[in-house]
Design an enzyme around this catalytic site. Structure first.
Site, short mmCIF file in Angstrom:
data_model
loop_
_atom_site.label_atom_id
_atom_site.label_comp_id
_atom_site.label_asym_id
_atom_site.label_seq_id
_atom_site.Cartn_x
_atom_site.Cartn_y
_atom_site.Cartn_z
N CYS A 1 8.41 1.87 -13.28
CA CYS A 1 8.77 1.61 -14.40
C CYS A 1 9.09 0.28 -14.84
O CYS A 1 9.30 -0.02 -15.71
CB CYS A 1 8.93 2.28 -15.66
N ASP B 1 14.80 9.80 -7.89
CA ASP B 1 13.80 9.72 -6.24
C ASP B 1 12.38 10.41 -7.70
O ASP B 1 12.68 11.82 -8.02
CB ASP B 1 14.49 10.01 -5.58
N TYR C 1 -5.86 -2.02 -4.47
CA TYR C 1 -5.82 -3.00 -4.43
C TYR C 1 -6.90 -2.63 -2.86
O TYR C 1 -6.68 -2.20 -1.92
CB TYR C 1 -4.34 -3.63 -3.33
N TYR D 1 -4.84 -4.22 5.50
CA TYR D 1 -4.88 -3.93 4.04
C TYR D 1 -6.12 -2.49 4.13
O TYR D 1 -5.85 -1.01 4.13
CB TYR D 1 -5.06 -4.46 2.96
N LYS E 1 -4.47 4.54 0.02
CA LYS E 1 -4.95 4.36 -0.92
C LYS E 1 -6.01 5.52 -0.90
O LYS E 1 -6.97 5.53 -2.16
CB LYS E 1 -5.40 3.03 -1.13
P1 NAD Z 1 7.18 -2.46 -6.98
O1 NAD Z 1 6.99 -3.05 -6.06
O2 NAD Z 1 6.86 -4.12 -8.19
O3 NAD Z 1 6.96 -1.59 -8.15
C1 NAD Z 1 7.43 -0.28 -7.75
C2 NAD Z 1 7.96 0.70 -8.97
O4 NAD Z 1 8.23 1.59 -7.85
C3 NAD Z 1 9.43 0.48 -9.08
O5 NAD Z 1 9.50 0.08 -10.03
C4 NAD Z 1 10.24 0.92 -8.48
O6 NAD Z 1 11.38 1.50 -8.92
C5 NAD Z 1 9.55 2.22 -8.08
N1 NAD Z 1 9.89 3.01 -7.17
C6 NAD Z 1 10.02 2.77 -5.99
N2 NAD Z 1 10.28 3.66 -5.22
C7 NAD Z 1 10.73 4.97 -5.66
C8 NAD Z 1 10.45 6.57 -5.96
N3 NAD Z 1 10.90 6.65 -4.87
N4 NAD Z 1 11.14 6.56 -7.31
C9 NAD Z 1 11.59 6.47 -8.07
N5 NAD Z 1 10.67 4.77 -8.33
C10 NAD Z 1 10.01 4.35 -7.86
O7 NAD Z 1 4.97 -2.49 -6.67
P2 NAD Z 1 3.29 -3.42 -7.79
O8 NAD Z 1 2.90 -4.29 -6.47
O9 NAD Z 1 4.41 -3.15 -9.04
O10 NAD Z 1 2.99 -2.04 -7.48
C11 NAD Z 1 2.63 -0.37 -7.86
C12 NAD Z 1 1.52 -0.41 -7.66
O11 NAD Z 1 0.22 -1.46 -7.39
C13 NAD Z 1 0.89 0.12 -6.05
O12 NAD Z 1 0.69 1.53 -5.94
C14 NAD Z 1 0.32 -0.75 -5.82
O13 NAD Z 1 -0.34 -0.22 -4.02
C15 NAD Z 1 -0.16 -1.48 -6.37
N6 NAD Z 1 -1.10 -2.03 -6.69
C16 NAD Z 1 0.06 -3.40 -6.21
C17 NAD Z 1 -0.71 -5.24 -6.34
C18 NAD Z 1 -0.18 -5.99 -6.02
O14 NAD Z 1 -0.85 -7.05 -5.32
N7 NAD Z 1 1.58 -6.16 -6.15
C19 NAD Z 1 -2.31 -4.96 -6.36
C20 NAD Z 1 -3.34 -3.88 -6.50
C21 NAD Z 1 -2.10 -2.55 -6.45
#
Ligand code: NAD
Length: 393
Positions: A49, A111, A225, A235, A244
């Site tokens: 979050c 975690d 993604y 990817y 994914k």
């Molecule tokens: P991010 O790195 O900004 O956020 C990751 C979140 O996961 C953070 O809140 C972090 O605290 C939490 N987290 C990580 N390990 C953890 C653990 N062990 N326990 C509890 N919390 C944990 O990442 P994001 O880019 O927002 O990615 C979120 C999702 O969106 C992923 O599934 C990613 O594949 C997907 N996504 C990202 C993109 C992009 O371009 N960034 C595009 C499409 C989909």
């Protein structure tokens, strides 16, 4: 403490509390400006979050629907001498804003893959919320410890099947160059699926269902993604893409297993954006810079909050949203359409270290990257002496 960015390669090792608060405020303002969502979740659990798409989901649920939000994240608390992580400050700022708007907000730091954090989450839901009607699964992590065996798994970012040679931008050396990546072996693929596939999402839903804390017609979504030709080798068709794909299997299993409560389980494909997770993936900083330039030129650029508000208002909470052939929700249609992809593909072969700032939106990429850590916001005095400590009230 006067806090200036300490960038090491694709990561910034510190964060600015006032800047992170400005980032959260901007996203809240965007959501408020769009108006209330017509379908309103009441009690929302966001796993992951504190940054990126998960934080935008939490903000949209709270400020677009007045939802009570419980968030799970893994962030470093600040000390008097060392700043916390951006996600720590974002969460502190979110709590503050939610409190002043009269909205329930609690977060659990630890975690999310562990049984202990799942137990604590269920206890908190029972005590404070009763039942949850929306579960967003937005974790991005390079490692996961299996909660039953204790075995630690690390993911790999490698192609699958054949070696790949492609262009990339090295964010440390600031050069555009070719990289050749050897394909992953089966063990590396399996380990990546174990970390970023659907298993943990399924365990979460299983535990929440068994505890009786999922409301009837509860909705859950994980994020993916997919991308197109330029990113498929690293990817979509690579180790992370295999993980994914496993989310699609998990979504279908979840719907089947929890038919008694009419669970709707989706995988949502989102646009590529600058986040801490995407910055770490080879090729993505180059691809995103070019894609941002093209989408800004075409007047169709979106960041995390625009994508997530669009998802919540159009698809996620609708009765019968449009789904793709794999039954996924799609928010990446503009990025992946032939026109936008054609424009990016036309630039791709021409990019060099020298012309990258003109051909791509590297400035925009860099600004967005620093903003992830609270740097570069107008109205924030970066020369001011600020306390690095911040509480989650
Ligand atoms: P991010 O790195 O900004 O956020 C990751 C979140 O996961 C953070 O809140 C972090 O605290 C939490 N987290 C990580 N390990 C953890 C653990 N062990 N326990 C509890 N919390 C944990 O990442 P994001 O880019 O927002 O990615 C979120 C999702 O969106 C992923 O599934 C990613 O594949 C997907 N996504 C990202 C993109 C992009 O371009 N960034 C595009 C499409 C989909």
């Amino acid at each position: 403490m006067i806090i200036k960015p300490k960038v090491r390669g694709f990561i910034c090792t510190n964060a600015h509390p006032t800047g992170c608060a400005a980032s959260v405020s901007q996203q809240i303002a965007y959501v408020k400006q769009q108006g209330e969502l017509s379908n309103k979740p009441k009690n929302v659990l966001v796993i992951g979050c504190s940054t990126g798409y998960g934080l935008a989901s939490r903000i949209t649920a709270a400020f677009g629907a007045g939802a009570k939000t419980l968030g799970i994240c893994f962030e470093k608390e600040p000390t008097e001498k060392r700043t916390g992580t951006a996600g720590w400050y974002n969460t502190a700022a979110f709590h503050k804003e939610a409190k002043s708007a009269g909205l329930y907000a609690k977060s659990i730091n630890g975690d999310a893959f562990s049984h202990a954090i799942k137990d604590q989450t269920i206890e908190t839901i029972k005590q404070d919320l009763g039942k949850i009607d929306l579960v967003i699964y937005s974790l991005a992590s390079p490692r996961r410890t299996d909660p039953d065996t204790g075995e630690a798994y690390v993911s790999t970012l490698k192609p699958v099947g054949a070696p790949v040679t492609t262009k990339t931008f090295d964010t440390s050396k600031k050069i555009v160059h070719e990289i050749s990546l050897e394909p992953a072996n089966q063990e590396e693929i399996d380990r990546t699926v174990k970390v970023m596939g659907g298993e943990d999402w399924e365990i979460w839903l299983k535990r929440l269902h068994a505890a009786g804390v999922l409301a009837d017609n509860c909705v859950t979504s994980s994020y993916t993604y997919i991308g197109k030709e330029l990113t498929l080798p690293i990817y979509g068709h690579a180790t992370i893409g295999k993980a994914k794909e496993d989310l699609d299997r998990a979504a279908s299993a979840l719907k089947n297993n929890y038919r008694d409560i009419g669970l709707k389980a989706y995988v949502t494909s989102l646009k590529a954006v600058v986040t801490q997770a995407s910055s770490a993936i080879p090729v993505m900083p180059l691809y995103i810079s070019l894609m941002y330039q093209v989408m800004k030129d075409e007047g169709v650029h979106e960041g995390v909050i625009e994508q997530i508000y669009g998802l919540f208002s159009k698809h996620l909470l609708a009765d019968n949203p449009p789904l793709d052939e794999a039954k996924r929700l799609r928010m990446d249609g503009v990025e992946t359409n032939d026109h936008i992809q054609g424009l990016i593909k036309a630039i791709w072969p021409k990019v060099t270290t020298e012309n990258f700032p003109q051909l791509g939106d590297y400035d925009g990429y860099n600004r967005d990257f620093l903003k992830l850590f609270g740097f570069g916001f107008d109205g924030v005095d970066y020369e001011a002496d600020v306390s690095p400590t911040a509480n989650w009230d």
